[in-house]
Design an enzyme around this catalytic site. Structure first.
Site, PDB file in Angstrom:
ATOM      1  N   HIS A 220       0.826  -1.206   0.000  1.00  0.00           N
ATOM      2  CA  HIS A 220       0.000   0.000   0.000  1.00  0.00           C
ATOM      3  C   HIS A 220       0.864   1.263   0.000  1.00  0.00           C
ATOM      4  O   HIS A 220       0.685   2.158  -0.832  1.00  0.00           O
ATOM      5  CB  HIS A 220      -0.914  -0.012   1.236  1.00  0.00           C
ATOM      6  CG  HIS A 220      -1.795   1.188   1.374  1.00  0.00           C
ATOM      7  ND1 HIS A 220      -3.121   1.188   1.009  1.00  0.00           N
ATOM      8  CD2 HIS A 220      -1.548   2.444   1.834  1.00  0.00           C
ATOM      9  CE1 HIS A 220      -3.646   2.380   1.240  1.00  0.00           C
ATOM     10  NE2 HIS A 220      -2.711   3.156   1.748  1.00  0.00           N
ATOM     11  N   GLU A 221       1.796   1.318   0.930  1.00  0.00           N
ATOM     12  CA  GLU A 221       2.620   2.526   1.036  1.00  0.00           C
ATOM     13  C   GLU A 221       3.546   2.669  -0.169  1.00  0.00           C
ATOM     14  O   GLU A 221       3.841   3.792  -0.602  1.00  0.00           O
ATOM     15  CB  GLU A 221       3.420   2.511   2.344  1.00  0.00           C
ATOM     16  CG  GLU A 221       2.560   2.540   3.599  1.00  0.00           C
ATOM     17  CD  GLU A 221       1.556   3.682   3.628  1.00  0.00           C
ATOM     18  OE1 GLU A 221       1.795   4.730   2.999  1.00  0.00           O
ATOM     19  OE2 GLU A 221       0.499   3.528   4.284  1.00  0.00           O
TER      20      GLU A 221
ATOM     21  N   HIS B  87       1.639   4.376  -2.855  1.00  0.00           N
ATOM     22  CA  HIS B  87       1.724   5.834  -2.673  1.00  0.00           C
ATOM     23  C   HIS B  87       3.065   6.357  -3.191  1.00  0.00           C
ATOM     24  O   HIS B  87       3.132   7.399  -3.858  1.00  0.00           O
ATOM     25  CB  HIS B  87       1.604   6.187  -1.190  1.00  0.00           C
ATOM     26  CG  HIS B  87       0.216   6.259  -0.658  1.00  0.00           C
ATOM     27  ND1 HIS B  87      -0.794   6.974  -1.259  1.00  0.00           N
ATOM     28  CD2 HIS B  87      -0.331   5.714   0.467  1.00  0.00           C
ATOM     29  CE1 HIS B  87      -1.908   6.872  -0.539  1.00  0.00           C
ATOM     30  NE2 HIS B  87      -1.652   6.105   0.506  1.00  0.00           N
TER      31      HIS B  87
ATOM     32  N   HIS C 275       3.213   6.708  -6.827  1.00  0.00           N
ATOM     33  CA  HIS C 275       2.444   7.879  -7.252  1.00  0.00           C
ATOM     34  C   HIS C 275       3.330   9.126  -7.240  1.00  0.00           C
ATOM     35  O   HIS C 275       3.224   9.993  -8.115  1.00  0.00           O
ATOM     36  CB  HIS C 275       1.246   8.054  -6.308  1.00  0.00           C
ATOM     37  CG  HIS C 275       0.138   8.887  -6.865  1.00  0.00           C
ATOM     38  ND1 HIS C 275      -0.939   9.274  -6.104  1.00  0.00           N
ATOM     39  CD2 HIS C 275      -0.074   9.423  -8.094  1.00  0.00           C
ATOM     40  CE1 HIS C 275      -1.770   9.988  -6.839  1.00  0.00           C
ATOM     41  NE2 HIS C 275      -1.261  10.099  -8.047  1.00  0.00           N
TER      42      HIS C 275
END
Length: 688
Positions: free
Chosen positions: A478-479, A482, A485
């Site tokens: 998940h991180e 990010h 991104h």
């Protein structure tokens, strides 16, 4: 050079490899003087833009604002990283001082009449300026930012708004420090075999490491770090100890001492409501949701209640199954919140014939990091190269170059994975530097992104591997989603770089990336036993995949109840005199089962009260989940989780575009349409 100037240059002149900060030479005492000079320089930059006598243009006003305050950006990036990931008394004292000072500083800028007049003039004639789509978005962001910060208010209203923002900044800093204080101060020492009954070796190793870090001669300690408390609640056979630990965990910020956050919450809610009404909004949620995909509190609550109604029914089924196990054990107690994880783990073992302790030896931190990088290479063609001799901001931090397929340096990435008492709980991504292509004062054209991930996995004993739970592994993915991104960003202007998107879109790249963890080829390759090196057996892999929706009622109720309470706090028509009473009223109204609690009780709900990043916005994880389930379905429809054409569309329209395009438009460019909640409900196992 004065001491102040020396401190400023130490903090702001990043002369490490590829422009990294020189973490090893920065002292805690450098930050205060560095902030003072950086604030003064930013004021001078703003005065130059506001006082420009030439006709406002996009270049001399908006671009100038995009580049203003570079020194302050650098000082702030390093300081807030330190405050979150490796704090101490010196940093905490400065945090309490600097948070309201920064709020004052930005309030003064947003209420600078001459500056706003220039931005407003450009906004009024935007259609005749020949702007690109990205430039129009950047102009809109600046104009709306001024308006939402009070640029159109009367002088006395501006002064009140500035005072509110300053107070909120200070309260947010105190809230976070109080939660960390309660987490740091509490520990449950264990020593006897009876007290350790049921605990697997990986957890005992982590508890021994935590005890050693405390340095008080204890053999093992249960701490309130999620990577220890959750497996303790899953495996400890001592119901009395589970109850003690659970009650301490959920009481963070609510213990009646100097770290109690209830008065802070009441004041924060009152100030937020006053702020919203000053700015012409019905309530704070309406203010926060303006310019998001959801747009209105009604749309948010509609989604949350649609999910809640399905989840609470499923949770009731799950509770009955746990009650049956309790009866089988010869016990006659109800399912209490400190029982749920313990019996759910038993039920999973019984139903799927595997337990978390059986799975964990196959989920080594090092291999899951490799898996994160491998997925990024297969999807986006980038490679992570470790920089073994480069110093990070803490000895545990790892530094990597991120390179394109042709070898071009794309970004720098720092990974900080282990829990420590100086780090706030949770996991997050942030940046020291965002990607953009503007020419800087020093002649450099643009900047590379410098992105970091912070996690709180239990640090293993010396010489032993760090083993993750499946949830931990998802958190890592998940991180890193990010981080991608931020690292894949390919825009011109800093304000729309990377994660500079609406709150309910920002979780899409991270939650979407989680899907690749459980792609069978990835698990087969990287889920290998830490002792034998053998891949996870196919039979265990099949069980893991089959169990993905296990306990979904519990997980969804935990989350959705927190999101509904967040929305209730920020849509109420009357002042909140007792936040805990409001929390109780909301939970009673929606029918919260007595056997479980909110994922984040109000006094430690840092997403919402330690700053306002996710205030009236915690729902955004679920809103983004609607998007991510639909987005991954696009790959599933091709029959290939790494379909090259789909990966290119994903990179071009989601990961690299930042906030340069409206999120609805960029999602439609990727998928061809907007999604409905059905794919998300199906993924969770809640579809009819």
């Amino acid at each position: 050079m004065s001491q102040s100037e020396k401190a400023y240059s130490t903090v702001t002149e990043w002369t490490g490899p590829h422009g990294l900060p020189r973490f090893e030479i920065i002292q805690d005492e450098d930050f205060a003087p560095a902030f003072s000079q950086a604030l003064a320089e930013h004021n001078a930059d703003i005065d130059a833009v506001a006082g420009d006598t030439s006709e406002p243009s996009f270049e001399n006003t908006i671009v100038a604002l995009e580049l203003a305050g570079d020194g302050l950006s650098r000082v702030s990036a390093l300081f807030w990283n330190k405050a979150g990931a490796d704090t101490n008394k010196v940093i905490q004292a400065l945090e309490r001082e600097i948070a309201p000072k920064m709020s004052r500083h930005y309030s003064k800028i947003s209420m600078n009449a001459a500056l706003f007049a220039r931005v407003d003039a450009l906004w009024e004639k935007r259609d005749s300026l020949g702007l690109t789509l990205e430039q129009t978005r950047v102009l809109e962001r600046h104009w709306k930012g001024f308006v939402k910060s009070g640029a159109k208010l009367a002088k006395d209203e501006q002064e009140r708004l500035a005072a509110i923002n300053e107070r909120l900044a200070g309260l947010g800093a105190s809230f976070g420090q109080n939660v960390l204080g309660d987490e740091t101060d509490w520990a449950l020492p264990l020593s006897s075999d009876e007290e350790l009954a049921g605990l697997p070796d990986f957890l005992k190793d982590a508890m021994a490491s935590a005890a050693s870090a405390r340095g008080k001669g204890e053999a093992y300690v249960v701490t309130l770090s999620r990577s220890i408390i959750v497996p303790f609640l899953e495996f400890s056979e001592r119901r009395d100890l589970r109850e003690v630990a659970f009650k301490a965990w959920v009481a963070r910020g609510e213990n009646g001492g100097e770290c109690d956050n209830r008065a802070i919450v009441k004041e924060v809610l009152g100030l937020r409501d006053e702020k919203a009404k000053l700015l012409g909004y019905k309530n704070f949620a309406a203010l926060k949701l303006d310019n998001t995909m959801a747009k209105t509190p009604e749309a948010v609550n509609d989604l949350l209640m649609q999910v809640w109604n399905k989840a609470v029914v499923q949770a009731g089924v799950e509770e009955q199954e746990l009650a049956t196990l309790i009866a089988k054990d010869g016990k006659n107690h109800e399912v209490a919140p400190w029982d749920w994880r313990f019996y759910a783990e038993k039920l999973r073992t019984e139903r799927f014939n595997f337990s978390e302790s059986e799975l964990k030896p196959y989920l080594q931190l090092e291999k899951i990091i490799e898996a994160c990088f491998a997925v990024a290479k297969k999807l986006f063609g980038i490679t992570a190269v470790p920089l073994k001799d480069v110093v990070g901001y803490h000895p545990d931090v790892r530094v990597f170059e991120i390179r394109e397929a042709d070898g071009t340096l794309k970004a720098l990435f720092l990974g900080d994975y282990f829990a420590r008492s100086s780090k706030r709980s949770g996991a997050w991504m942030s940046s020291f530097q965002s990607q953009h292509k503007l020419a800087l004062k020093n002649g450099t054209q643009g900047e590379l992104p410098i992105i970091y991930n912070v996690c709180n996995f239990a640090k293993p004993a010396e010489g032993k591997p760090a083993l993750l739970s499946l949830d931990d592994a998802r958190t890592l993915f998940h991180e890193f989603g990010h981080a991608l991104h931020g690292m894949l960003s390919d825009v011109t202007y800093p304000s729309v770089s990377g994660t500079g998107v609406s709150r309910d879109f920002v979780e899409l790249p991270s939650q979407l990336y989680e899907h690749w963890l459980t792609v069978p080829d990835i698990l087969k390759t990287y889920a290998v036993h830490y002792q034998t090196g053998k891949a996870m057996p196919q039979v265990l892999l099949d069980k893991v995949l089959a169990a993905q929706t296990f306990n979904v009622g519990f997980n969804t109720v935990e989350f959705t109840s927190s999101a509904l309470v967040d929305m209730a706090f920020h849509t109420t028509d009357k002042p909140v005199e007792d936040p805990m009473a409001v929390q109780a009223e909301v939970l009673a109204k929606i029918g919260m089962p007595a056997s479980m609690v909110m994922r984040h009780a109000t006094p430690h709900f840092q997403h919402v009260f330690s700053g306002d990043g996710y205030s009236a916005g915690y729902y955004s994880y679920m809103w983004s989940e609607v998007l991510d389930a639909d987005a991954f379905a696009a790959f599933e429809e091709t029959g290939d989780a790494f379909d090259a054409a789909m990966a290119k569309r994903l990179k071009d329209n989601i990961y690299s575009i930042g906030g340069a395009v409206d999120p609805e438009e960029t999602y439609k460019a990727f998928r061809g349409r907007l999604p409905s909640p059905e794919a998300m409900l199906k993924k969770r196992g809640l579809a009819a």
